[in-house]
Each structure stands twice: as C-alpha cells, then as structure tokens.
Design an enzyme around this catalytic site. Structure first.
Site, short mmCIF file in Angstrom:
data_model
loop_
_atom_site.label_atom_id
_atom_site.label_comp_id
_atom_site.label_asym_id
_atom_site.label_seq_id
_atom_site.Cartn_x
_atom_site.Cartn_y
_atom_site.Cartn_z
N ILE A 46 43.77 34.51 38.82
CA ILE A 46 42.55 34.51 37.99
C ILE A 46 41.61 33.39 38.43
CG2 ILE A 46 41.69 33.96 35.67
CD1 ILE A 46 44.05 35.61 34.55
N ASP A 54 36.72 36.26 41.29
CA ASP A 54 35.38 36.17 40.67
C ASP A 54 35.31 36.99 39.38
OD1 ASP A 54 34.47 34.79 43.02
OD2 ASP A 54 34.43 36.73 44.01
N SER A 63 33.15 39.76 34.71
CA SER A 63 32.73 39.72 36.12
C SER A 63 31.82 38.51 36.28
CB SER A 63 31.96 40.99 36.50
OG SER A 63 31.39 40.84 37.78
N ARG A 64 32.23 37.57 37.14
CA ARG A 64 31.45 36.34 37.28
C ARG A 64 30.23 36.53 38.19
NH1 ARG A 64 36.27 33.89 35.41
NH2 ARG A 64 37.64 34.04 37.21
N VAL A 65 30.08 37.72 38.74
CA VAL A 65 28.87 38.02 39.52
C VAL A 65 27.83 38.67 38.61
CG1 VAL A 65 27.93 39.40 41.40
CG2 VAL A 65 30.05 38.14 41.72
#
Length: 509
Positions: free
Chosen positions: A341, A345, A370-372
């Site tokens: 984790i 991303d 979702s870190r994008v």
C-alpha cells in the site's frame, strides 16, 4: 560475513578446492560444498556479482543458478529448476552475464515460463533482444506526470478511482472476492477499445487449471494477440516464483522503452513474498516480522518502481502496474499489505461482505483510493462523476442506521434511495466492460435525478434500455462523447431527453 573453513570439509572437497587454487584460481571457478532445497552453496568465485548466472557442471549436464548471497568465501546460489542432479563437489563457473530473459514482440500471444520457455505447446521462441531481470528504475527526470487515462471498462473504477498510464494501483482483498476478475476485465477492455496497450499477466504460484481457463477466455475475447502470459505453478521451485514478476516486468519495459504502452498484472505478490521468504530462510538470512527478512519491503519497491510514465525525451511510453495482494479476513494492516500500500499510488479494496451481498465488483468506496485521481480521468467521465464516491460512502454509512428505524426525514430517505440506485448501477457482470460513452450516460442519468422514479431493482434494465436507445437514435452523438472530451450542452440535452422517456417505462407503480 560468513567465512568457511576448508578444514571442515570432506577430503574430496578439500582436494578439489586445493586443486583449483593451485591451477585456475577461485576467482573464475568454484566448487559446490553443499546443496539442498534449491540452494547450492559455492566455495570460491570471488569475482561473482549479485544476480550473476552461475553454471554448475553436473553428471547430467550444465545446471544454471544465480548468485543471491555474496559472502566472504562462499556464495548462496539459487538453482533455476530442479536441484536433483547437483551434488557437492560439482565445479561451478561464471557465465559472465547477469540474469536476463527474452523480450520483444515475438512473445505476444504466447504462454511462457519466467525464463521465456513456451508452455503453450507452440514452437520455441526466438527473440532479437533480452532484458535484465533486475534493473534500476527510471529516475525522476526521466519521468512525466501520470495524465493519460487507462480505462478499465469497470464503471466503479473509472468513475471513482481512475487509473492512469504509468500508475501503480493495488488490487487488494480476501481470496475469492473478484481481484483477478478486475484485472482480466481491464485486459479485455484494452482490446475492445483498441487502445494499443500490451497486456502482461504474470501468475505467481497460481493453479494451472485457473490459468488455462484464463487463457481460453482471453482467446475467446480476442485479447491474446496483444497479451503475454507468464506462468508459475504451485509445484514450481521458489526460484522461478521469485523471478517471475521481475522477468515479466523486463518484458513490459521493452514496450515502454520503445514508446509503447504496457499493462502489468502481478497475480499475486503475496505468494511472491512467501517464495522470497522461503529462499531467504534457506539462505540463512535472519527472519524478522512474520518470519519475513528485513528487506522484504525492498523486494516489492524495486519491482513496482519500474512502472512509470516516461518523459517525452525518452519516448513517452508507459508501464502501468496492477499488483494483487491477498488479505486474511480483510486485514489490510498485515505486514505485506501495508508494505505494498505504501509503495503504490492507491488501492482498490474489495470487501467480502459486499461480494456476498451480490455487489460485484465488491469495491469499498471508503477504503479505496486513487492518488492520481482526476488527472488520469477523461473530461467526459470527470464531469459526471464528481460526487459519486461521496454519495456512495454516505449511503453505506446511512444504510446501516436506516435498518434500525423507519422514522427518517425526507432528505435522508432521498439520499438512501439515491445510494441504492448508484449501488445497483455500479454492479457489473464479468467480461462486459463499458465504453466511455456508456459509462457517462449511465452515471449522468442517475446523478442528475433522471432515474429517481425508477425502482432500484430495475436500474440495470433501465440502464440497458437507455444505452440501446441512445445508440440506435443518436449514434453520432455517442461516438463523439466516446472520444472523452467534456460534454456540450447539446449532448447533455440529448441524454436528458432520452433518459426521461426511458424512465417512464420503469417507474415504480
């Protein structure tokens, strides 16, 4: 550092070692001192490098291994394949190359093992290029921000947790919750939408019957022509399970470095970590938490860091990673899940409870991220899905309270009804990915109150009717929306008008 005493060895081994010392020297030639469980301990070879290929000369021919433990007088080498022919006293030579695998377009459509040997009964594969199994990741200056969408065709993911080309998005959950199904649907969608993305699926210790069914399905959906399947089974030695993800990544890097786009699916990294633990314990590395060695984080970080969106100067190619991790009873705070984790991303967390309630894909709106985010989302999808995740999370929170009492105010009841419709809308059968326009019109109809009078149990029927009618009556408009640009007022008016007509046929009586 471990120093081996020659005096402790048998007379035959002492004679062999002393003979080598007096003639060729131990820099280029070594001797196997002991062997077992796929690991050979080699005295000598002081010039050996990490991951260098060693050739063990046995009575039945040459057996290859690679150096993993480099100590003062001894090497711990992991044998590639069976160790049945390797015995103490065998001579070992350096091959002079680091561990590498065949790469290139010749592998497309094939089922192979991590060393590039065919498993599909086809002819031997001859490639023009090879790729290093272990390779440094691209540096910061060689990368570009993730901005191109990689559409999965799964509405719940593309609308709430979008994935971009070059991203690393973890798929995590208990066994039998649909993790592999998400990966397969994503592969199928690349072929259906003609995205040109190359699929590379690597099975780490998976049942061979499961892989056979997967390959047959990919053939049926006409996806194999742009897919490489790398297979290791439960009975394969730990060395093959260990190198499988790295070897497959080398195959993906070939396409990335040539300006193309590739999708890596690691199924699964839990078994990969277990194989590495097995090798590490056999190599006498000190065990730590859950018996894993201290460098198990580095095992996966140096693998997943190789996925990237390259800068324009390097060709603009991309390698996207979808690693899969299996949890025990939903425990995402265990050692390996927390490691992966922190490397990736974002994660798509699949809940067992949702799965057995019939919500499939069983994606948790609260624990997935979702870190994008919107950077990797088409403008059309982004414009209709803004509050989708929040609405679904609120519904799941309120639904647990609603079952204890019926005295709810109108606003809360409306929120719960909307949540039920969203939940039903996001249910999706396997092997049926949605195109961009199908996702956009479906979400628009529910989030803009056009289906508010439709019984939640009939939402899927209403959705199919809406898609069918729009494609029949307004094909050119839908084709334009499918390009992903932000919708115009005229396009939304067409959807709204058609949705209102369709909804009348499904109103609650």
């Amino acid at each position: 550092m471990t120093k081996i005493s020659v005096a402790e060895l048998s007379k035959d081994l002492r004679d062999a070692i002393q003979g080598l010392e007096s003639t060729k020297g131990l820099e280029k030639v070594g001797v196997v001192t002991r062997v077992g469980d796929g690991v050979a301990w080699v005295y000598g070879l002081r010039d050996a490098s990490y991951n260098e290929v060693l050739q063990i000369e046995t009575a039945g021919g040459v057996v290859e291994a690679f150096a993993l433990n480099l100590m003062e007088d001894e090497i711990g080498a992991v044998i590639l394949g069976s160790d049945s022919q390797v015995a103490a006293g065998n001579t070992v030579k350096l091959k002079g190359v680091l561990l590498a695998v065949p790469v290139g377009p010749e592998l497309l459509g094939r089922v192979i093992d991590p060393l590039g040997r065919p498993l599909d009964g086809g002819e031997a594969i001859k490639t023009k290029h090879t790729g290093l199994v272990e390779r440094d990741a691209i540096g910061v200056m060689g990368r570009k921000s993730v901005h191109e969408p990689l559409m999965t065709g799964i509405m719940a993911i593309d609308t709430m947790f979008p994935i971009g080309r070059g991203q690393r998005e973890l798929i995590i959950g208990d066994r039998q919750t649909g993790k592999t199904a998400i990966a397969i649907d994503t592969m199928i969608n690349q072929a259906k939408q003609n995205t040109g993305v190359i699929n590379i699926y690597v099975a780490v210790g998976q049942k061979l019957s499961k892989i056979a069914r997967l390959v047959e399905r990919l053939k049926k959906e006409d996806v194999m022509k742009q897919t490489i399947v790398v297979v290791t089974g439960p009975s394969d030695p730990a060395s093959l399970l260990y190198i499988a993800p790295y070897a497959a990544t080398a195959m993906g890097e070939y396409f990335r470095d040539n300006g193309e786009h590739a999708l890596m699916i690691y199924d699964d990294l839990t078994k990969h970590a277990v194989a590495y633990r097995q090798m590490s314990l056999l190599l006498r590395r000190p065990p730590g938490r859950e018996a894993f060695p201290g460098d198990v984080f580095y095992l996966h970080s140096r693998l997943l860091e190789r996925s990237a969106k390259l800068s324009d100067a390097l060709g603009g190619g991309s390698l996207t990673a979808l690693p899969i991790i299996e949890t025990q009873a939903g425990d995402i705070s265990a050692y390996i899940p927390t490691n992966v984790i922190s490397i990736t991303d974002g994660q798509i967390f699949l809940e067992t409870d949702l799965f057995y309630q019939g919500v499939r894909p069983a994606i948790s709106a609260g624990l997935s991220v979702s870190r994008v985010g919107g950077d990797a989302q088409t403008k059309a999808v982004k414009s209709v899905s803004g509050n989708l995740k929040l609405g679904l999370s609120q519904f799941r929170e309120l639904a647990s309270f609603a079952q204890f009492g019926s005295d709810l105010d109108e606003a809360t009841r409306a929120l719960i009804d909307r949540g039920r419709r969203l939940t039903e809308l996001l249910k999706q059968p396997q092997y049926q990915p949605f195109s961009i326009w199908e996702q956009v019109v479906s979400v628009y109809a529910v989030t803009h109150n056009l289906f508010d009078k439709v019984n939640p149990t009939r939402i899927k029927d209403a959705q199919q009717a809406l898609i069918s009618r729009l494609w029949t009556d307004h094909k050119s408009v839908m084709t334009e929306i499918d390009k992903g640009a932000k919708m115009t007022d005229d396009q939304t008016a067409v959807i709204a008008k058609t949705a209102a007509i369709v909804a009348k046929g499904f109103e609650e009586k």
